[in-house]
Design a protein around this motif. Structure first.
Motif, PDB file in Angstrom:
ATOM      1  N   THR A 192       0.714  -1.213   0.119  1.00 29.99           N
ATOM      2  CA  THR A 192      -0.192   0.059  -0.021  1.00 29.99           C
ATOM      3  C   THR A 192       0.450   1.423  -0.089  1.00 29.99           C
ATOM      4  O   THR A 192       2.098   0.787   0.988  1.00 29.99           O
ATOM      5  N   VAL A 213       0.283  -3.850   4.009  1.00 36.71           N
ATOM      6  CA  VAL A 213      -0.138  -2.295   4.441  1.00 36.71           C
ATOM      7  C   VAL A 213       1.346  -2.026   4.986  1.00 36.71           C
ATOM      8  O   VAL A 213       2.504  -2.149   6.108  1.00 36.71           O
ATOM      9  N   LYS A 218     -10.023  -2.605  -6.839  1.00 34.44           N
ATOM     10  CA  LYS A 218      -9.905  -3.705  -5.964  1.00 34.44           C
ATOM     11  C   LYS A 218     -11.653  -2.943  -5.899  1.00 34.44           C
ATOM     12  O   LYS A 218     -11.937  -2.148  -5.481  1.00 34.44           O
ATOM     13  N   GLY A 234      -5.237   1.358  -0.439  1.00 33.78           N
ATOM     14  CA  GLY A 234      -6.070   0.530   0.174  1.00 33.78           C
ATOM     15  C   GLY A 234      -7.174   1.751   0.387  1.00 33.78           C
ATOM     16  O   GLY A 234      -6.536   2.620   1.322  1.00 33.78           O
ATOM     17  N   ASP A 235      -8.392   1.553   1.232  1.00 38.87           N
ATOM     18  CA  ASP A 235      -9.160   2.211   2.003  1.00 38.87           C
ATOM     19  C   ASP A 235      -8.877   2.173   3.283  1.00 38.87           C
ATOM     20  O   ASP A 235      -8.839   2.366   3.898  1.00 38.87           O
ATOM     21  N   SER A 236      -7.845   0.932   3.516  1.00 40.86           N
ATOM     22  CA  SER A 236      -7.083   1.057   4.787  1.00 40.86           C
ATOM     23  C   SER A 236      -6.652   2.405   4.978  1.00 40.86           C
ATOM     24  O   SER A 236      -6.256   2.502   6.194  1.00 40.86           O
ATOM     25  N   HIS A 285     -11.598  -9.168  -4.009  1.00 41.82           N
ATOM     26  CA  HIS A 285     -11.280  -9.326  -2.646  1.00 41.82           C
ATOM     27  C   HIS A 285     -11.644 -10.104  -2.281  1.00 41.82           C
ATOM     28  O   HIS A 285     -13.013 -10.036  -2.043  1.00 41.82           O
ATOM     29  N   VAL A 331      -7.337 -10.457  -4.292  1.00 39.02           N
ATOM     30  CA  VAL A 331      -6.448 -10.538  -2.533  1.00 39.02           C
ATOM     31  C   VAL A 331      -6.739 -11.252  -2.235  1.00 39.02           C
ATOM     32  O   VAL A 331      -9.077 -11.495  -1.642  1.00 39.02           O
ATOM     33  N   VAL A 357       0.397  -9.205  -0.486  1.00 42.63           N
ATOM     34  CA  VAL A 357       0.115  -7.040   0.041  1.00 42.63           C
ATOM     35  C   VAL A 357       0.034  -7.351   1.765  1.00 42.63           C
ATOM     36  O   VAL A 357       0.144  -8.095   2.543  1.00 42.63           O
ATOM     37  N   GLU A 384      -7.962 -12.257   1.948  1.00 42.47           N
ATOM     38  CA  GLU A 384      -7.278 -11.886   3.170  1.00 42.47           C
ATOM     39  C   GLU A 384      -7.801 -12.557   4.060  1.00 42.47           C
ATOM     40  O   GLU A 384      -8.900 -12.862   4.780  1.00 42.47           O
ATOM     41  N   ASP A 426      -8.728   1.082  -4.405  1.00 43.19           N
ATOM     42  CA  ASP A 426      -9.920   0.626  -3.489  1.00 43.19           C
ATOM     43  C   ASP A 426     -10.530   0.937  -3.604  1.00 43.19           C
ATOM     44  O   ASP A 426     -10.930   2.063  -2.960  1.00 43.19           O
ATOM     45  N   TYR A 444      -0.414   5.879  -0.052  1.00 40.46           N
ATOM     46  CA  TYR A 444      -1.183   6.542   0.585  1.00 40.46           C
ATOM     47  C   TYR A 444      -1.284   8.032   0.070  1.00 40.46           C
ATOM     48  O   TYR A 444      -2.060   8.680  -0.305  1.00 40.46           O
ATOM     49  N   LEU A 498      -1.315  -0.217  -4.290  1.00 36.71           N
ATOM     50  CA  LEU A 498      -2.479  -0.225  -3.435  1.00 36.71           C
ATOM     51  C   LEU A 498      -2.857   0.720  -2.772  1.00 36.71           C
ATOM     52  O   LEU A 498      -2.216   0.496  -1.495  1.00 36.71           O
ATOM     53  N   ILE A 504      -2.507 -11.969   1.891  1.00 37.23           N
ATOM     54  CA  ILE A 504      -2.239 -11.388   2.952  1.00 37.23           C
ATOM     55  C   ILE A 504      -2.900 -11.889   4.405  1.00 37.23           C
ATOM     56  O   ILE A 504      -3.705 -11.927   5.066  1.00 37.23           O
TER      57      ILE A 504
HETATM   58  O1  KIV Z   1      -7.271  -1.652   1.986  1.00 38.70           O
HETATM   59  C1  KIV Z   1      -6.121  -1.954   2.323  1.00 38.70           C
HETATM   60  O2  KIV Z   1      -4.834  -1.974   2.400  1.00 38.70           O
HETATM   61  C2  KIV Z   1      -6.715  -3.333   1.440  1.00 38.70           C
HETATM   62  C3  KIV Z   1      -5.071  -5.131   1.715  1.00 38.70           C
HETATM   63  C4  KIV Z   1      -5.171  -5.089   3.315  1.00 38.70           C
HETATM   64  C5  KIV Z   1      -5.504  -5.888   0.800  1.00 38.70           C
HETATM   65  O3  KIV Z   1      -7.302  -3.823   1.144  1.00 38.70           O
END
Ligand code: KIV
Length: 262
Positions: free
Chosen positions: A19, A211, A109, A40-42, A133, A176, A209, A178, A80, A21, A38, A199
């Protein structure tokens, strides 16, 4: 890396997705040689301080996707789709996914199996590559009832396998997995022709993958079993800031090396 190379890497080369951002984290992972970034929405948990990924909006994601693209213009970027950006009718879902591609993402994703197959097919028909995912899907945390390991019993394994086959059939180029137990992740990986990227899903996925903030040790309060820290940047950063504060308070900084003269 392009979509064809990603698909062809199955059973040959392990894929690495990390990931990022923002501009500088995108630069770090791309210069290090990652295959896929990625967004990610994380970022909801990691960057914005939300309790989970559910509050994340399209507007927030778009700011971060654009920043990542500026930091890593040559790297394959997956954006994401946040909660309710693709469960809101096919036309709106396509419009939202298209916004990410217009910002420079190479794919999107989405979370889910059979229930999102129609959306995946529509995206792919319109030229929007999709990464699936499955397993622990954080946007469904309220339905799942917590962050639990998936695929332990026969019923759950069958559902994951059916979901993976449905995503593949709909045209997803990778999935993915998870928090899926290693045995189930292995079986899914063997039974589908598109790469699985795991993950917390063991050693037999086609790629991994992570974070970035977990890898770098930037979140001291979060250390699940599947995370391996390669640095301890929260402590290192805090110590650097403490040193700076002390230097200023004690008149040590700025010194003669860090001032301008006429
Ligand atoms: O949002 C994210 O970082 C994810 C990963 C954990 C695969 O979806």
């Amino acid at each position: 890396m392009d979509i064809n190379k990603i698909v062809r890497s199955k059973r040959k080369n392990k894929l690495v997705m990390i990931t990022a951002y923002d501009f500088i984290t995108a630069k770090i992972v791309s210069e290090a040689g990652v295959d896929i970034i990625l967004v990610g929405d994380s970022l909801g948990n990691v960057v914005l301080g939300y309790p989970n990924t559910i509050p994340v909006t399209m507007d927030e994601m778009m700011i971060h996707v654009a920043a990542v693209k500026r930091g890593a213009p040559e790297t394959f970027i997956v954006a994401d789709m946040p909660f309710l950006s693709y469960q809101c009718g096919l036309d709106k879902a396509v419009e939202n996914a298209g916004k990410f591609l217009k910002l420079g993402a190479n794919a999107v994703k989405i979370e889910g199996g059979i229930e999102v197959a129609e959306i995946v097919k529509k995206f792919v028909d319109f030229g929007i590559p999709v990464m699936g995912h499955l397993g622990l899907t954080p946007q469904s945390v309220n339905q799942i009832g917590g962050y639990r390991v998936q695929g332990k019993d026969e019923k759950s394994k069958r559902k994951l396998l059916e979901g993976a086959l449905a995503l593949q059939e709909a045209g997803a180029f990778s999935i993915v997995l998870e928090l899926v137990v290693e045995e189930t992740a292995k079986e899914i990986t063997e039974k589908i022709e598109i790469p699985t990227i795991g993950i917390g899903s063991g050693r037999f996925c086609d790629g991994q993958v992570v974070v970035l903030h977990d890898l770098l040790g930037l979140i001291p309060s979060f250390k699940p079993k599947f995370v391996k820290r390669y640095a301890n940047l929260f402590e290192t950063s805090k110590e650097a800031v403490i040193d700076f504060i002390n230097d200023v308070k004690n008149g040590i900084f700025p010194d003669s090396d860090h001032v301008f003269h006429i």
